[in-house]
Design an enzyme around this catalytic site. Structure first.
Site, PDB file in Angstrom:
ATOM      1  N   THR A 250       0.818  -1.208   0.000  1.00 31.55           N
ATOM      2  CA  THR A 250       0.000   0.000   0.000  1.00 31.55           C
ATOM      3  C   THR A 250       0.856   1.264   0.000  1.00 31.55           C
ATOM      4  O   THR A 250       1.998   1.253   0.469  1.00 31.55           O
ATOM      5  CB  THR A 250      -0.901  -0.013   1.262  1.00 31.55           C
ATOM      6  OG1 THR A 250      -1.466   1.282   1.446  1.00 31.55           O
ATOM      7  CG2 THR A 250      -0.112  -0.348   2.516  1.00 31.55           C
ATOM      8  N   ASP A 251       0.286   2.360  -0.490  1.00 36.76           N
ATOM      9  CA  ASP A 251       0.975   3.646  -0.426  1.00 36.76           C
ATOM     10  C   ASP A 251       1.055   4.170   1.017  1.00 36.76           C
ATOM     11  O   ASP A 251       1.813   5.094   1.308  1.00 36.76           O
ATOM     12  CB  ASP A 251       0.291   4.691  -1.334  1.00 36.76           C
ATOM     13  CG  ASP A 251      -1.170   4.974  -0.986  1.00 36.76           C
ATOM     14  OD1 ASP A 251      -1.711   4.324  -0.054  1.00 36.76           O
ATOM     15  OD2 ASP A 251      -1.779   5.846  -1.638  1.00 36.76           O
ATOM     16  N   GLU A 252       0.264   3.559   1.931  1.00 38.95           N
ATOM     17  CA  GLU A 252       0.211   4.080   3.301  1.00 38.95           C
ATOM     18  C   GLU A 252       1.536   3.902   4.041  1.00 38.95           C
ATOM     19  O   GLU A 252       1.773   4.557   5.057  1.00 38.95           O
ATOM     20  CB  GLU A 252      -0.949   3.442   4.076  1.00 38.95           C
ATOM     21  CG  GLU A 252      -2.273   3.678   3.352  1.00 38.95           C
ATOM     22  CD  GLU A 252      -3.538   3.360   4.149  1.00 38.95           C
ATOM     23  OE1 GLU A 252      -3.496   3.375   5.380  1.00 38.95           O
ATOM     24  OE2 GLU A 252      -4.567   3.095   3.501  1.00 38.95           O
TER      25      GLU A 252
ATOM     26  N   TYR B  53      -1.815  -0.521  10.994  1.00 35.27           N
ATOM     27  CA  TYR B  53      -1.966  -1.155   9.673  1.00 35.27           C
ATOM     28  C   TYR B  53      -0.757  -0.839   8.804  1.00 35.27           C
ATOM     29  O   TYR B  53      -0.080  -1.754   8.293  1.00 35.27           O
ATOM     30  CB  TYR B  53      -3.265  -0.682   8.994  1.00 35.27           C
ATOM     31  CG  TYR B  53      -3.295  -1.009   7.496  1.00 35.27           C
ATOM     32  CD1 TYR B  53      -3.302  -2.326   7.049  1.00 35.27           C
ATOM     33  CD2 TYR B  53      -3.312   0.016   6.537  1.00 35.27           C
ATOM     34  CE1 TYR B  53      -3.316  -2.627   5.684  1.00 35.27           C
ATOM     35  CE2 TYR B  53      -3.332  -0.277   5.175  1.00 35.27           C
ATOM     36  CZ  TYR B  53      -3.327  -1.600   4.751  1.00 35.27           C
ATOM     37  OH  TYR B  53      -3.327  -1.887   3.410  1.00 35.27           O
TER      38      TYR B  53
ATOM     39  N   LYS C 169       2.285  -3.304   7.325  1.00 39.60           N
ATOM     40  CA  LYS C 169       2.560  -3.486   5.892  1.00 39.60           C
ATOM     41  C   LYS C 169       4.010  -3.075   5.584  1.00 39.60           C
ATOM     42  O   LYS C 169       4.694  -3.717   4.786  1.00 39.60           O
ATOM     43  CB  LYS C 169       1.582  -2.660   5.044  1.00 39.60           C
ATOM     44  CG  LYS C 169       0.143  -3.137   5.071  1.00 39.60           C
ATOM     45  CD  LYS C 169      -0.077  -4.540   4.492  1.00 39.60           C
ATOM     46  CE  LYS C 169       0.086  -4.614   2.997  1.00 39.60           C
ATOM     47  NZ  LYS C 169      -0.296  -5.945   2.469  1.00 39.60           N
TER      48      LYS C 169
HETATM   49  P1  NAD Z   1      -9.577  -7.424   2.371  1.00 38.40           P
HETATM   50  O1  NAD Z   1      -9.566  -7.125   3.828  1.00 38.40           O
HETATM   51  O2  NAD Z   1     -10.820  -7.190   1.581  1.00 38.40           O
HETATM   52  O3  NAD Z   1      -9.188  -8.967   2.139  1.00 38.40           O
HETATM   53  C1  NAD Z   1      -8.167  -9.592   2.836  1.00 38.40           C
HETATM   54  C2  NAD Z   1      -8.305 -11.103   2.651  1.00 38.40           C
HETATM   55  O4  NAD Z   1      -7.234 -11.748   3.353  1.00 38.40           O
HETATM   56  C3  NAD Z   1      -9.610 -11.687   3.208  1.00 38.40           C
HETATM   57  O5  NAD Z   1     -10.177 -12.600   2.302  1.00 38.40           O
HETATM   58  C4  NAD Z   1      -9.168 -12.406   4.486  1.00 38.40           C
HETATM   59  O6  NAD Z   1      -9.984 -13.519   4.834  1.00 38.40           O
HETATM   60  C5  NAD Z   1      -7.751 -12.827   4.100  1.00 38.40           C
HETATM   61  N1  NAD Z   1      -6.891 -13.051   5.280  1.00 38.40           N
HETATM   62  C6  NAD Z   1      -6.759 -12.232   6.360  1.00 38.40           C
HETATM   63  N2  NAD Z   1      -5.911 -12.784   7.240  1.00 38.40           N
HETATM   64  C7  NAD Z   1      -5.478 -13.957   6.703  1.00 38.40           C
HETATM   65  C8  NAD Z   1      -4.584 -14.968   7.131  1.00 38.40           C
HETATM   66  N3  NAD Z   1      -3.964 -14.885   8.315  1.00 38.40           N
HETATM   67  N4  NAD Z   1      -4.372 -16.029   6.318  1.00 38.40           N
HETATM   68  C9  NAD Z   1      -4.997 -16.140   5.116  1.00 38.40           C
HETATM   69  N5  NAD Z   1      -5.873 -15.222   4.676  1.00 38.40           N
HETATM   70  C10 NAD Z   1      -6.116 -14.137   5.456  1.00 38.40           C
HETATM   71  O7  NAD Z   1      -8.361  -6.625   1.779  1.00 38.40           O
HETATM   72  P2  NAD Z   1      -8.176  -5.937   0.333  1.00 38.40           P
HETATM   73  O8  NAD Z   1      -8.727  -4.564   0.392  1.00 38.40           O
HETATM   74  O9  NAD Z   1      -8.630  -6.877  -0.693  1.00 38.40           O
HETATM   75  O10 NAD Z   1      -6.600  -5.805   0.285  1.00 38.40           O
HETATM   76  C11 NAD Z   1      -5.795  -6.859  -0.248  1.00 38.40           C
HETATM   77  C12 NAD Z   1      -4.336  -6.475  -0.146  1.00 38.40           C
HETATM   78  O11 NAD Z   1      -4.116  -5.261  -0.870  1.00 38.40           O
HETATM   79  C13 NAD Z   1      -3.863  -6.194   1.278  1.00 38.40           C
HETATM   80  O12 NAD Z   1      -2.574  -6.725   1.422  1.00 38.40           O
HETATM   81  C14 NAD Z   1      -3.841  -4.685   1.380  1.00 38.40           C
HETATM   82  O13 NAD Z   1      -2.854  -4.260   2.284  1.00 38.40           O
HETATM   83  C15 NAD Z   1      -3.481  -4.295  -0.050  1.00 38.40           C
HETATM   84  N6  NAD Z   1      -3.987  -2.973  -0.498  1.00 38.40           N
HETATM   85  C16 NAD Z   1      -5.303  -2.665  -0.365  1.00 38.40           C
HETATM   86  C17 NAD Z   1      -5.754  -1.434  -0.847  1.00 38.40           C
HETATM   87  C18 NAD Z   1      -7.208  -1.060  -0.758  1.00 38.40           C
HETATM   88  O14 NAD Z   1      -7.551   0.088  -1.092  1.00 38.40           O
HETATM   89  N7  NAD Z   1      -8.109  -1.950  -0.376  1.00 38.40           N
HETATM   90  C19 NAD Z   1      -4.849  -0.535  -1.446  1.00 38.40           C
HETATM   91  C20 NAD Z   1      -3.500  -0.906  -1.559  1.00 38.40           C
HETATM   92  C21 NAD Z   1      -3.080  -2.139  -1.087  1.00 38.40           C
HETATM   93  P1  TYD Z   2     -10.841   3.924   4.225  1.00 41.47           P
HETATM   94  O1  TYD Z   2     -11.805   3.499   3.174  1.00 41.47           O
HETATM   95  O2  TYD Z   2     -10.966   3.327   5.590  1.00 41.47           O
HETATM   96  O3  TYD Z   2      -9.377   3.734   3.620  1.00 41.47           O
HETATM   97  P2  TYD Z   2      -7.917   4.241   4.213  1.00 41.47           P
HETATM   98  O4  TYD Z   2      -8.080   4.650   5.602  1.00 41.47           O
HETATM   99  O5  TYD Z   2      -7.101   3.016   4.066  1.00 41.47           O
HETATM  100  O6  TYD Z   2      -7.497   5.350   3.294  1.00 41.47           O
HETATM  101  O7  TYD Z   2     -10.955   5.508   4.391  1.00 41.47           O
HETATM  102  C1  TYD Z   2     -10.771   6.392   3.309  1.00 41.47           C
HETATM  103  C2  TYD Z   2     -10.887   7.789   3.843  1.00 41.47           C
HETATM  104  O8  TYD Z   2     -12.238   8.012   4.281  1.00 41.47           O
HETATM  105  C3  TYD Z   2     -10.028   8.054   5.064  1.00 41.47           C
HETATM  106  O9  TYD Z   2      -9.543   9.401   5.001  1.00 41.47           O
HETATM  107  C4  TYD Z   2     -10.971   7.894   6.233  1.00 41.47           C
HETATM  108  C5  TYD Z   2     -12.287   8.366   5.662  1.00 41.47           C
HETATM  109  N1  TYD Z   2     -13.510   7.724   6.221  1.00 41.47           N
HETATM  110  C6  TYD Z   2     -14.563   8.511   6.710  1.00 41.47           C
HETATM  111  O10 TYD Z   2     -14.521   9.756   6.694  1.00 41.47           O
HETATM  112  N2  TYD Z   2     -15.683   7.878   7.219  1.00 41.47           N
HETATM  113  C7  TYD Z   2     -15.777   6.516   7.257  1.00 41.47           C
HETATM  114  O11 TYD Z   2     -16.798   5.984   7.744  1.00 41.47           O
HETATM  115  C8  TYD Z   2     -14.685   5.720   6.737  1.00 41.47           C
HETATM  116  C9  TYD Z   2     -14.742   4.216   6.769  1.00 41.47           C
HETATM  117  C10 TYD Z   2     -13.578   6.373   6.230  1.00 41.47           C
END
Ligand code: NAD
Ligand code: TYD
Length: 338
Positions: A125-127, A151, A155
């Site tokens: 992630t960019d975070e 988080y 990561k």
């Molecule tokens: P998500 O929370 O929707 O899915 C995570 C999945 O991992 C779930 O199916 C969960 O059951 C599984 N999981 C959790 N713990 C586990 C374990 N111990 N063993 C096996 N499986 C396990 O997450 P997402 O949004 O799909 O993100 C996927 C990846 O992408 C993550 O690594 C996250 O850090 C990265 N990412 C997400 C975003 C975003 O905007 N969602 C952006 C950049 C990077």
């Molecule tokens: P989120 O979807 O949780 O992603 P991330 O924290 O990983 O960027 O949140 C996106 C942005 O929206 C973040 O600045 C937090 C804000 N947010 C709210 O204002 N209200 C909400 O209920 C949630 C879930 C997020």
């Protein structure tokens, strides 16, 4: 090719499996997921019964269990999506973040090394780069790590382990650091799907603080394409930043959702800010663009329209998530098999 995907029952992992099955129908897909609250096998029901798809309910934090799957399956590549992914949950309870994101990634690296130096792509992630001021330049691959939530810290630690395995043990690795994704199958605890679900039920949408925090948004399918390219053509030992060229503050996102759903500003409720709330993320994706020819294809307005349409058409999907019914899918469809 046989590809092993961890976290394939989650949001991006499920989109990636659908993408891969469509793009490479001859490939074998192994999905390994613990099925935490975020794992939903309904996301993949179209693949049930397919000869090219296999599911293991396995915890990546359990070395013996994950190592057995990798040893038995001998995949050509591993793509690691599995993670605890919600910042708010990491503030309430960081334990699982350390276990899955750090120890889980370590176990996968160790197993990939022990089973023949398997090609490993880590989805990050960019975070990990911290928080930007409004006039700071966007993050790029050289930006120093500065994570600020449990988080992002977990990561960041996993990214360092991945690179350590490259430099120390020659494990063939790559990392992608992507901005906020949105699209089908996103769990309705994240900003966009939560707000769509609330507005469908005429509930207010909770905006944290002043609503001026900025994120860069990428349609999930564009992210899947980027991972595919990095896995196949990326340089080993390299990180690629992936972004949507769509910086928006949370008010802008909320107004867009309100407009597309025909609702008014009175539906916004400003609530107490998130602890340590990162102000701004932004991504400079020129490296992946120049080296691999990747850039986002789905424009933000188009992607938001498609996303809202998807949530309207798939109301039962997110209602099952809200009631917890989605967790019965494994019991009903898998637990009686071998
Ligand atoms: P998500 O929370 O929707 O899915 C995570 C999945 O991992 C779930 O199916 C969960 O059951 C599984 N999981 C959790 N713990 C586990 C374990 N111990 N063993 C096996 N499986 C396990 O997450 P997402 O949004 O799909 O993100 C996927 C990846 O992408 C993550 O690594 C996250 O850090 C990265 N990412 C997400 C975003 C975003 O905007 N969602 C952006 C950049 C990077
Ligand atoms: P989120 O979807 O949780 O992603 P991330 O924290 O990983 O960027 O949140 C996106 C942005 O929206 C973040 O600045 C937090 C804000 N947010 C709210 O204002 N209200 C909400 O209920 C949630 C879930 C997020």
């Amino acid at each position: 090719m046989k590809i092993l995907i961890t976290g394939g029952a989650g949001f991006i992992g499920a989109n990636f499996i659908h993408y891969w099955a469509k793009q490479y129908p001859q490939d074998q897909i192994i999905n390994v997921d613990k099925l935490t609250y975020a794992g939903n096998l309904e996301n993949l029901k179209e693949l049930d019964g397919s000869d090219n798809y296999k599911f293991y309910k396995t915890d990546i934090a359990d070395f013996a269990a994950i190592n057995k799957v990798i040893k038995d399956e001998k995949p050509d590549a591993i793509v690691n999506f599995a993670a605890e992914s919600h910042v708010d949950r990491s503030i309430l309870g960081p334990d699982e973040f350390v276990k899955t994101n750090i120890e889980g990634t370590y176990n996968l690296l160790k197993s990939a090394r022990e089973n023949g130096n398997i090609r490993f792509h880590h989805v990050s992630t960019d975070e990990v780069y911290g928080s930007l001021e409004m006039d700071d330049p966007a993050f790029n691959e050289k930006t120093p790590y500065d994570p600020r939530s449990p988080y992002s810290a977990s990561k960041a630690a996993s990214d360092h382990l991945v690179m350590a395995y490259f430099h120390t043990f020659d494990l063939p690795v790559t990392i992608s650091n992507c901005s906020n994704n949105y699209g089908p199958y996103q769990f309705p605890e994240k900003l966009i799907p939560l707000f769509i679900a609330n507005l469908t039920d005429d509930k207010k949408v909770p905006l944290y603080g002043d609503g001026m925090n900025v994120r860069d948004w990428l349609y999930v399918e564009d992210h899947c394409r980027a991972i595919d390219l990095v896995l196949k053509k990326g340089r080993l030992g390299e990180t690629y930043c992936v972004g949507g060229a769509a910086e928006r503050n949370n008010r802008e996102i909320t107004y867009k959702i309100l407009e597309l759903m025909g609702k008014g500003e009175e539906m916004i409720e400003f609530i107490e800010d998130r602890k340590g709330h990162d102000r701004r993320y932004a991504i400079d994706f020129s490296k992946i663009k120049s080296e691999l020819g990747w850039e986002p294809e789905v424009d933000f307005d188009e992607g938001m329209k498609a996303t809202i349409e998807w949530y309207k058409k798939n109301e039962q999907w997110w209602r099952n998530v809200m009631t917890g019914d989605y967790q019965k899918y494994f019991e009903e469809n898998y637990s009686k098999r071998d």
